[in-house]
Design a protein around this motif. Structure first.
Motif, PDB file in Angstrom:
ATOM      1  N   PHE A  43     -17.701 -22.227  12.386  1.00  0.00           N
ATOM      2  CA  PHE A  43     -15.726 -22.141  12.798  1.00  0.00           C
ATOM      3  C   PHE A  43     -15.442 -22.589  13.525  1.00  0.00           C
ATOM      4  O   PHE A  43     -16.290 -23.574  14.775  1.00  0.00           O
ATOM      5  CB  PHE A  43     -15.586 -20.291  13.141  1.00  0.00           C
ATOM      6  N   GLU A  44     -14.108 -22.308  13.472  1.00  0.00           N
ATOM      7  CA  GLU A  44     -12.834 -23.648  13.883  1.00  0.00           C
ATOM      8  C   GLU A  44     -11.822 -23.425  15.069  1.00  0.00           C
ATOM      9  O   GLU A  44     -12.358 -24.018  16.232  1.00  0.00           O
ATOM     10  CB  GLU A  44     -12.352 -24.552  13.755  1.00  0.00           C
ATOM     11  N   SER A  45     -12.723 -21.817  15.428  1.00  0.00           N
ATOM     12  CA  SER A  45     -11.958 -21.025  16.276  1.00  0.00           C
ATOM     13  C   SER A  45     -11.963 -19.844  16.835  1.00  0.00           C
ATOM     14  O   SER A  45     -12.521 -19.005  15.810  1.00  0.00           O
ATOM     15  CB  SER A  45     -10.381 -20.841  16.065  1.00  0.00           C
ATOM     16  N   ALA A  46     -12.097 -19.295  17.309  1.00  0.00           N
ATOM     17  CA  ALA A  46     -12.115 -18.550  17.691  1.00  0.00           C
ATOM     18  C   ALA A  46     -12.074 -16.877  16.653  1.00  0.00           C
ATOM     19  O   ALA A  46     -13.074 -16.159  16.935  1.00  0.00           O
ATOM     20  CB  ALA A  46     -11.848 -16.997  19.915  1.00  0.00           C
ATOM     21  N   HIS A  47     -11.160 -17.078  16.547  1.00  0.00           N
ATOM     22  CA  HIS A  47     -10.270 -16.152  15.953  1.00  0.00           C
ATOM     23  C   HIS A  47     -11.150 -16.245  14.408  1.00  0.00           C
ATOM     24  O   HIS A  47     -10.876 -14.676  13.786  1.00  0.00           O
ATOM     25  CB  HIS A  47      -8.913 -16.128  15.411  1.00  0.00           C
ATOM     26  N   GLN A  48     -11.323 -16.568  13.949  1.00  0.00           N
ATOM     27  CA  GLN A  48     -11.996 -16.945  12.443  1.00  0.00           C
ATOM     28  C   GLN A  48     -12.778 -16.735  12.561  1.00  0.00           C
ATOM     29  O   GLN A  48     -13.688 -15.548  12.007  1.00  0.00           O
ATOM     30  CB  GLN A  48     -11.854 -18.772  12.633  1.00  0.00           C
ATOM     31  N   PHE A  49     -13.593 -16.914  13.652  1.00  0.00           N
ATOM     32  CA  PHE A  49     -14.952 -16.469  13.676  1.00  0.00           C
ATOM     33  C   PHE A  49     -15.376 -14.512  14.240  1.00  0.00           C
ATOM     34  O   PHE A  49     -15.687 -13.828  13.372  1.00  0.00           O
ATOM     35  CB  PHE A  49     -15.257 -16.491  15.775  1.00  0.00           C
ATOM     36  N   LEU A  50     -14.208 -13.981  14.826  1.00  0.00           N
ATOM     37  CA  LEU A  50     -13.923 -12.972  15.205  1.00  0.00           C
ATOM     38  C   LEU A  50     -13.563 -12.137  13.868  1.00  0.00           C
ATOM     39  O   LEU A  50     -14.093 -10.585  13.448  1.00  0.00           O
ATOM     40  CB  LEU A  50     -12.591 -12.067  15.900  1.00  0.00           C
ATOM     41  N   ALA A  51     -12.728 -12.847  12.651  1.00  0.00           N
ATOM     42  CA  ALA A  51     -12.802 -12.319  11.818  1.00  0.00           C
ATOM     43  C   ALA A  51     -13.699 -12.053  10.646  1.00  0.00           C
ATOM     44  O   ALA A  51     -13.503 -11.168   9.232  1.00  0.00           O
ATOM     45  CB  ALA A  51     -11.981 -12.974  10.723  1.00  0.00           C
ATOM     46  N   HIS A  52     -14.770 -12.821  10.943  1.00  0.00           N
ATOM     47  CA  HIS A  52     -16.118 -12.983  10.173  1.00  0.00           C
ATOM     48  C   HIS A  52     -16.627 -11.627  10.449  1.00  0.00           C
ATOM     49  O   HIS A  52     -17.228 -11.058  11.392  1.00  0.00           O
ATOM     50  CB  HIS A  52     -16.546 -13.879  10.772  1.00  0.00           C
ATOM     51  N   PRO A  53     -17.262 -11.027   8.885  1.00  0.00           N
ATOM     52  CA  PRO A  53     -17.619  -9.572   8.884  1.00  0.00           C
ATOM     53  C   PRO A  53     -19.223  -9.979  10.053  1.00  0.00           C
ATOM     54  O   PRO A  53     -20.296 -10.791  10.092  1.00  0.00           O
ATOM     55  CB  PRO A  53     -18.256  -8.889   8.218  1.00  0.00           C
TER      56      PRO A  53
END
Length: 232
Positions: A43-53
């Motif tokens: 992931f390129e960002s923390a929010h992108q990671f947090l959105a991942h199940p």
């Protein structure tokens, strides 16, 4: 005739998450991790990671300290509330002692400075995945233990609670207003349903479940009945 053993479901493959805004770092780590035999999701960002199940598999997070949207340390604080069992390995290009201490106190597995040593990173990932697998195994065992406890009848729960508090069968019978023989029957049923091999085993299970013995010096159920006191 012997029954055939049920097939054991294979354990899910470990997953290593990588969060870094530098694409060259992400691609390099992805190649290294896959070469080591693990799955990886970047992931390129923390929010992108947090959105991942969340993955139902042993997993860990390789996390850059400096990110454009949410810093690695801030993400760690958020993870402590939502996914506390996910081990974190920090990577940074400018780490300092206070930052390292803060991350490690908050539970990080390792704090590595770029350029990364492949050996150090892979060793940290191995340690993190082992920690994650142990946590998942513990979680599964607790789930099974709770299921067994829920299967007990109300009377069996009462008997179990008093037995693990240290009362003898006769004392349990007096507390509940039932015969000692009936207590023995309920106690045997509790042992079978809980899968306990001994009383100490049952006491250990009760402690893990948080079953608190109600021994506060108050009159027993039978004593309350005799005195005309309310049972509730």
């Amino acid at each position: 005739m012997n029954q055939k053993a049920l097939p054991v479901a294979p354990k899910p493959a470990p997953v290593v998450f990588v969060v870094d805004d530098d694409i060259s770092v992400r691609e390099s780590l992805e190649a290294l991790i896959r070469f080591a035999g693990w799955q990886t999701v970047t992931f390129e960002s923390a929010h992108q990671f947090l959105a991942h199940p969340r993955e139902a598999a042993p997993s860990c997070l390789v996390l850059d300290v400096s990110l454009p949207d949410l810093s690695g340390l801030d993400l760690q604080k958020r993870m402590a509330l939502e996914h506390a069992d996910l081990p974190i390995i920090f990577i940074t290009g400018y780490g300092d002692v206070p930052m390292t201490v803060q991350a490690m106190k908050a539970g990080a597995v390792e704090f590595l400075t770029k350029p990364l040593s492949d050996e150090a990173l892979l060793g940290a990932i191995q340690s993190a995945l082992e920690r994650s697998e142990a946590a998942l195994d513990q979680e599964a065992k607790m789930g099974e233990l709770r299921s067994r406890y829920v299967s007990l009848s109300r009377r069996e729960v009462e008997v179990m609670t008093l037995v693990v508090s240290g009362l003898l069968n006769k004392q349990v019978g007096d507390e509940l207003g039932i015969s000692e023989i009936t207590v023995k029957a309920h106690r045997g049923s509790v042992m079978r349903k809980m899968g306990a091999e001994s009383l100490p085993d049952l006491v250990h299970m009760a402690a893990r479940l948080g079953v608190a013995p109600p021994r506060d010096g108050s009159p027993s159920r039978r004593g309350r009945l005799r005195a005309g006191m309310p049972l509730a």
